[in-house]
Design a protein around this motif. Structure first.
Motif, mmCIF file in Angstrom:
data_model
loop_
_atom_site.group_PDB
_atom_site.id
_atom_site.type_symbol
_atom_site.label_atom_id
_atom_site.label_comp_id
_atom_site.label_asym_id
_atom_site.label_seq_id
_atom_site.Cartn_x
_atom_site.Cartn_y
_atom_site.Cartn_z
ATOM 1 N N SER A 4 0.841 -1.211 0.000
ATOM 2 C CA SER A 4 0.000 0.000 0.000
ATOM 3 C C SER A 4 0.865 1.246 0.000
ATOM 4 O O SER A 4 0.603 2.201 -0.734
ATOM 5 C CB SER A 4 -0.921 0.008 1.218
ATOM 6 O OG SER A 4 -1.852 -1.034 1.134
ATOM 7 N N SER A 22 -5.078 1.892 -8.801
ATOM 8 C CA SER A 22 -5.951 0.805 -8.355
ATOM 9 C C SER A 22 -7.016 1.167 -7.326
ATOM 10 O O SER A 22 -8.003 0.451 -7.202
ATOM 11 C CB SER A 22 -5.103 -0.341 -7.806
ATOM 12 O OG SER A 22 -4.227 0.137 -6.798
ATOM 13 N N THR A 23 -6.835 2.262 -6.595
ATOM 14 C CA THR A 23 -7.822 2.615 -5.574
ATOM 15 C C THR A 23 -8.268 4.064 -5.711
ATOM 16 O O THR A 23 -7.583 4.882 -6.328
ATOM 17 C CB THR A 23 -7.250 2.409 -4.151
ATOM 18 O OG1 THR A 23 -6.176 3.341 -3.944
ATOM 19 C CG2 THR A 23 -6.751 0.982 -3.935
ATOM 20 N N GLU A 24 -9.394 4.358 -5.105
ATOM 21 C CA GLU A 24 -9.907 5.729 -5.131
ATOM 22 C C GLU A 24 -8.908 6.687 -4.481
ATOM 23 O O GLU A 24 -8.704 7.807 -4.954
ATOM 24 C CB GLU A 24 -11.272 5.784 -4.438
ATOM 25 C CG GLU A 24 -12.061 7.028 -4.736
ATOM 26 C CD GLU A 24 -12.380 7.212 -6.215
ATOM 27 O OE1 GLU A 24 -12.337 8.371 -6.683
ATOM 28 O OE2 GLU A 24 -12.668 6.225 -6.925
ATOM 29 N N ARG A 25 -8.260 6.256 -3.405
ATOM 30 C CA ARG A 25 -7.271 7.110 -2.727
ATOM 31 C C ARG A 25 -6.121 7.462 -3.671
ATOM 32 O O ARG A 25 -5.688 8.611 -3.727
ATOM 33 C CB ARG A 25 -6.740 6.419 -1.478
ATOM 34 C CG ARG A 25 -5.713 7.274 -0.761
ATOM 35 C CD ARG A 25 -5.396 6.788 0.621
ATOM 36 N NE ARG A 25 -4.464 7.711 1.251
ATOM 37 C CZ ARG A 25 -3.447 7.333 1.982
ATOM 38 N NH1 ARG A 25 -3.254 6.054 2.241
ATOM 39 N NH2 ARG A 25 -2.633 8.212 2.502
ATOM 40 N N THR A 54 -3.148 -7.162 -7.249
ATOM 41 C CA THR A 54 -3.734 -5.944 -7.813
ATOM 42 C C THR A 54 -5.228 -6.135 -8.061
ATOM 43 O O THR A 54 -6.033 -5.258 -7.740
ATOM 44 C CB THR A 54 -3.023 -5.554 -9.116
ATOM 45 O OG1 THR A 54 -1.642 -5.329 -8.835
ATOM 46 C CG2 THR A 54 -3.618 -4.300 -9.721
ATOM 47 N N ILE A 77 -7.302 -5.694 -4.850
ATOM 48 C CA ILE A 77 -7.491 -4.356 -4.266
ATOM 49 C C ILE A 77 -8.107 -3.356 -5.242
ATOM 50 O O ILE A 77 -8.495 -2.259 -4.844
ATOM 51 C CB ILE A 77 -6.174 -3.767 -3.718
ATOM 52 C CG1 ILE A 77 -5.186 -3.491 -4.857
ATOM 53 C CG2 ILE A 77 -5.583 -4.657 -2.646
ATOM 54 C CD1 ILE A 77 -4.037 -2.597 -4.464
ATOM 55 N N GLU A 117 -10.316 -1.041 -7.180
ATOM 56 C CA GLU A 117 -11.641 -0.456 -6.974
ATOM 57 C C GLU A 117 -12.080 0.227 -8.264
ATOM 58 O O GLU A 117 -11.437 1.184 -8.693
ATOM 59 C CB GLU A 117 -11.599 0.591 -5.856
ATOM 60 C CG GLU A 117 -11.164 0.060 -4.516
ATOM 61 C CD GLU A 117 -10.892 1.173 -3.501
ATOM 62 O OE1 GLU A 117 -10.999 2.378 -3.850
ATOM 63 O OE2 GLU A 117 -10.548 0.828 -2.366
#
Length: 147
Positions: free
Chosen positions: A45, A76-79, A103, A106, A108
């Protein structure tokens, strides 16, 4: 302008990003090339966030130089997408699995995108030129062309 072309590994990001960046006179920032340059293959992360911050820094430098940054990475993520803070996002949603289970697990799907590619076409990059040009015209308050 920061343009993000995101999606799973193998979805066609680079295949679209390379010719698109040439067509619009942009600067391509490929995440794999950036990871190679920085010799940073950490996919924890923290490593993924560090890569997003690195991509942001490079893209902001391109924009400050008066160019369009075309960033090609998984995001890969909103963050991670919030960290990068793209002006325009293209989601390459052409595959269900990337072959990288960590990947895939996780990833999203984005809540908001400007352009969603869910089926691959040989001229996807050419179609995107008109879309991106219209976006830039709207941002400048100028009339757009009919697509």
């Amino acid at each position: 302008m920061k343009l993000l072309i995101m999606g799973l590994s193998g979805s066609g990001k680079t295949t679209v990003a390379e010719p698109l960046s040439e067509l619009i006179g942009g600067v391509l920032l490929n995440a794999d090339a950036v990871r190679t340059e920085y010799d940073d293959w950490d996919f924890t992360s923290e490593g993924r966030i560090r890569q997003a911050e690195r991509m942001l820094h490079l893209a902001d430098g391109v924009v400050m130089a008066g160019k369009i940054a075309v960033a090609d990475f998984i995001a890969s993520t909103e963050r991670i997408r919030q960290i990068f803070n793209a002006d325009y996002t293209v989601w390459m949603d052409t595959i269900d699995n990337s072959g990288f289970p960590d990947t895939d697990e996780i990833f999203e799907p984005p809540m908001e995108v400007n352009y969603h590619v869910n089926k691959w076409f040989d001229d996807t990059h050419q179609q995107l030129v008109k879309v991106v040009n219209n976006y830039m015209l709207r941002k400048q308050g100028k009339p757009t062309e009919t697509l």
